[in-house]
Write an enzyme that holds these catalytic residues in place. Structure first.
Site, PDB file in Angstrom:
ATOM      1  N   LEU A  45     -57.865 -34.438  28.952  1.00 52.63           N
ATOM      2  CA  LEU A  45     -58.493 -35.312  27.950  1.00 52.63           C
ATOM      3  C   LEU A  45     -59.719 -34.708  28.267  1.00 52.63           C
ATOM      4  CD1 LEU A  45     -57.679 -38.784  27.126  1.00 52.63           C
ATOM      5  CD2 LEU A  45     -60.148 -38.133  27.693  1.00 52.63           C
ATOM      6  N   ASN A  46     -61.081 -34.919  27.241  1.00 48.86           N
ATOM      7  CA  ASN A  46     -62.402 -34.945  27.160  1.00 48.86           C
ATOM      8  C   ASN A  46     -62.564 -35.807  25.985  1.00 48.86           C
ATOM      9  OD1 ASN A  46     -61.495 -32.200  26.122  1.00 48.86           O
ATOM     10  ND2 ASN A  46     -63.687 -31.987  25.656  1.00 48.86           N
ATOM     11  N   ASP A  47     -63.912 -35.194  25.563  1.00 45.95           N
ATOM     12  CA  ASP A  47     -64.723 -36.298  23.670  1.00 45.95           C
ATOM     13  C   ASP A  47     -63.864 -36.670  23.256  1.00 45.95           C
ATOM     14  OD1 ASP A  47     -66.064 -34.264  24.991  1.00 45.95           O
ATOM     15  OD2 ASP A  47     -66.757 -33.336  23.652  1.00 45.95           O
ATOM     16  N   GLN A  63     -60.437 -34.448  22.618  1.00 50.34           N
ATOM     17  CA  GLN A  63     -60.163 -33.176  22.686  1.00 50.34           C
ATOM     18  C   GLN A  63     -59.230 -32.908  23.703  1.00 50.34           C
ATOM     19  OE1 GLN A  63     -61.951 -30.086  21.831  1.00 50.34           O
ATOM     20  NE2 GLN A  63     -62.373 -31.562  20.792  1.00 50.34           N
ATOM     21  N   TYR A 106     -62.773 -27.901  18.626  1.00 45.92           N
ATOM     22  CA  TYR A 106     -63.634 -28.840  19.401  1.00 45.92           C
ATOM     23  C   TYR A 106     -64.295 -30.303  18.262  1.00 45.92           C
ATOM     24  CZ  TYR A 106     -64.689 -25.255  23.051  1.00 45.92           C
ATOM     25  OH  TYR A 106     -64.852 -24.585  24.074  1.00 45.92           O
ATOM     26  N   SER A 107     -65.058 -30.248  19.231  1.00 43.20           N
ATOM     27  CA  SER A 107     -65.607 -31.779  19.062  1.00 43.20           C
ATOM     28  C   SER A 107     -66.326 -32.166  17.323  1.00 43.20           C
ATOM     29  CB  SER A 107     -66.420 -32.455  19.733  1.00 43.20           C
ATOM     30  OG  SER A 107     -65.893 -33.039  20.914  1.00 43.20           O
ATOM     31  N   ARG A 167     -72.583 -27.152  18.102  1.00 46.97           N
ATOM     32  CA  ARG A 167     -71.163 -27.428  17.462  1.00 46.97           C
ATOM     33  C   ARG A 167     -71.781 -29.175  17.590  1.00 46.97           C
ATOM     34  NH1 ARG A 167     -71.601 -25.124  22.790  1.00 46.97           N
ATOM     35  NH2 ARG A 167     -71.825 -26.303  24.871  1.00 46.97           N
ATOM     36  N   ASP A 168     -70.231 -30.122  17.585  1.00 42.47           N
ATOM     37  CA  ASP A 168     -70.195 -30.792  17.474  1.00 42.47           C
ATOM     38  C   ASP A 168     -70.996 -32.346  16.823  1.00 42.47           C
ATOM     39  OD1 ASP A 168     -68.551 -30.254  20.369  1.00 42.47           O
ATOM     40  OD2 ASP A 168     -71.393 -31.018  20.895  1.00 42.47           O
ATOM     41  N   GLU A 222     -75.251 -32.217  23.827  1.00 38.92           N
ATOM     42  CA  GLU A 222     -74.022 -32.660  23.401  1.00 38.92           C
ATOM     43  C   GLU A 222     -73.649 -33.331  22.638  1.00 38.92           C
ATOM     44  OE1 GLU A 222     -70.894 -28.761  24.932  1.00 38.92           O
ATOM     45  OE2 GLU A 222     -71.154 -30.640  26.745  1.00 38.92           O
TER      46      GLU A 222
END
Length: 489
Positions: A45-47, A63, A106-107, A167-168, A222
């Site tokens: 797991l991340n963002d 994520q 992605y995020s 991104r993001d 980010e």
């Protein structure tokens, strides 16, 4: 390393159920599985992504690489809650199954529009030479829980002057216009954020780079997030490439904010104060905020960091999310407090009032692996005082105040299995006060410490033995009075 390369872009859909069940079984046997934090059923797991309130529920995506504790092919995993405490696993929200997100969803963020929740995310694609190209994409969640992607990206090019590290997107609405900030890297390899606008979420116009006073501040920004509280503009982002300075910027990557005037959407200028770290602990990154129906600005962060190995990796999983926090501004500073809904977790309550004098003391009922602890120290003449928790014969994690240095210190040098030691085993920040309040949320493999009503926060993973359960209060070089209350979870 060979396993990581081979598994980096494996698709969950191409893996047999027996392998998936075996991985989940291995994860479930891990002694460091959390009890009340959001965590993956397997993998990494991340963002946090798409944090929002829609159709009567809080929605939170993150994520997810399901096939192991590596940053591989990213999905969005979907959880939801009615109370910010009890989260239901809905399942996969976004799959990397189109050309535009072939190498990872992605995020991104979300916003309600025309009765549906629009998920705005970065599609990561790579060509046959593994050259990256990002696309900004939208998927739509309806009231029946179905998610459908738009057939084409809404932003398919990186503006001139920026690299493919783009991104993001974080989206919001101002009047009748939608806006989004996107994290970017200039071609001179410095970080920044850019602004887009749209009348309908479908047609997006590049407005330009947001002007700040941080022109050379790391190589990539980010997870940008802009919002307003009490007529202040707050810009949160996670810069990469900041060198340590004293007690600041000690982690491999940082997360923080600048606070100032409202963002000038025409001039693309943000007048602000200094960059301030959101969290002074070891494991905090990529936070995202949302405004809920009660008007609160809520934040959730990733309790982890990129490019760090964690002791749960051999068990087939990594990382979790923080508890939700309510943000406010006091004395020109962003305060973070655990949402009051978390009080519903409280079970048995134990109170202690005492004085410690050049000693370390334990108390009946003050032990455990998952609990909330509030402790207030006053009338202090000790050189050092604080709390040892998740303590055993050898292990302990320590939060303390050093009156000589005038610093709060979190020490995890004896917390159990080692993690990120290349970046030190202590985190410190200077605080001048007469009273000290330490508000701890301890779980099987983490702690979140809110100091003096959330003026500072220390978020960290810890990996002690399951038998390290004691809570001890101590003072050195003098005495301190304290009152403490603990709630079992």
């Amino acid at each position: 390393m060979k396993w990581q390369i081979e598994n980096k872009y494996r698709r969950l859909e191409d893996v047999g159920q027996e392998e998936i069940d075996g991985l989940i079984s291995r994860v479930d046997r891990c002694p460091w599985r959390q009890t009340y934090h959001i965590q993956p059923i397997s993998g990494l797991l991340n963002d946090p992504n798409g944090f929002s309130f829609y159709n009567g529920e809080y929605h939170l995506f993150y994520q997810w690489h399901p096939l192991g504790p590596i940053h591989g092919l990213k999905y969005w995993y979907h959880t939801k809650s009615k109370d910010l405490v009890n989260w239901d696993n809905v399942g996969i929200g976004l799959r990397p199954d189109t050309y535009f997100d072939s190498h990872g969803a992605y995020s991104g963020s979300s916003i309600e529009h025309n009765g549906k929740l629009h998920l705005f995310y970065t599609g990561n694609s790579r060509n046959e030479h593994l050259v990256r190209h990002p696309y900004q994409c939208i998927a739509v969640l309806d009231q029946h829980g179905e998610i459908k992607k738009l057939e084409q990206p809404v932003i398919d090019e990186v503006p001139k002057g920026y690299t493919e590290h783009f991104r993001d997107p974080k989206v919001w609405k101002d009047g009748e216009q939608f806006y989004a900030v996107i994290g970017a890297q200039r071609t001179n390899e410095t970080g920044c954020s850019v602004l887009y606008s749209s009348p309908d979420l479908l047609e997006w116009n590049f407005e330009g780079e947001i002007k700040t006073q941080l022109d050379d501040f790391g190589y990539m920004w980010e997870c940008p997030d802009y919002f307003e509280i009490d007529n202040h503009g707050i810009f949160i982002f996670s810069p990469q490439g900041i060198e340590p300075v004293g007690d600041y910027y000690q982690n491999i990557y940082q997360s923080g904010y600048v606070l100032g005037e409202k963002l000038d959407l025409v001039g693309k200028e943000l007048k602000h104060g200094n960059f301030i770290e959101l969290d002074r602990g070891f494991d905090f990154y990529a936070p995202q905020t949302m405004k809920d129906p009660k008007g609160r600005r809520l934040l959730v962060g990733w309790m982890g960091l990129p490019d760090i190995e964690y002791p749960t990796d051999p068990n087939g999983w990594s990382h979790c999310l923080t508890v939700p926090r309510e943000l406010s501004i006091e004395n020109n500073k962003l305060m973070q407090r655990p949402v009051p809904e978390l009080q519903s977790l409280r079970k048995r309550e134990i109170k202690v009032v005492d004085t410690v004098i050049n000693e370390t003391k334990t108390y009946d009922g003050f032990s455990g692996t998952a609990y909330e602890l509030f402790c207030e120290f006053e009338n202090v003449d000790a050189a050092e005082f604080g709390i040892e928790f998740r303590a055993g014969e050898v292990e302990k994690t320590v939060i303390k105040y050093d009156a000589v240095q005038r610093k709060v210190i979190l020490d995890r040098s004896l917390s159990g299995k080692k993690v990120g030691e290349d970046y030190g085993t202590e985190r410190k920040c200077e605080i001048n006060a007469k009273k000290f309040k330490f508000h701890l949320f301890v779980d099987s493999s983490s702690v979140e410490i809110f100091v003096n009503d959330g003026g500072e926060v220390f978020t960290s993973r810890i990996f002690p033995n399951i038998n390290s359960k004691e809570i001890r209060l101590f003072a050195k070089g003098g005495c301190t009075e304290f009152k403490a209350v603990k709630w079992d979870f």
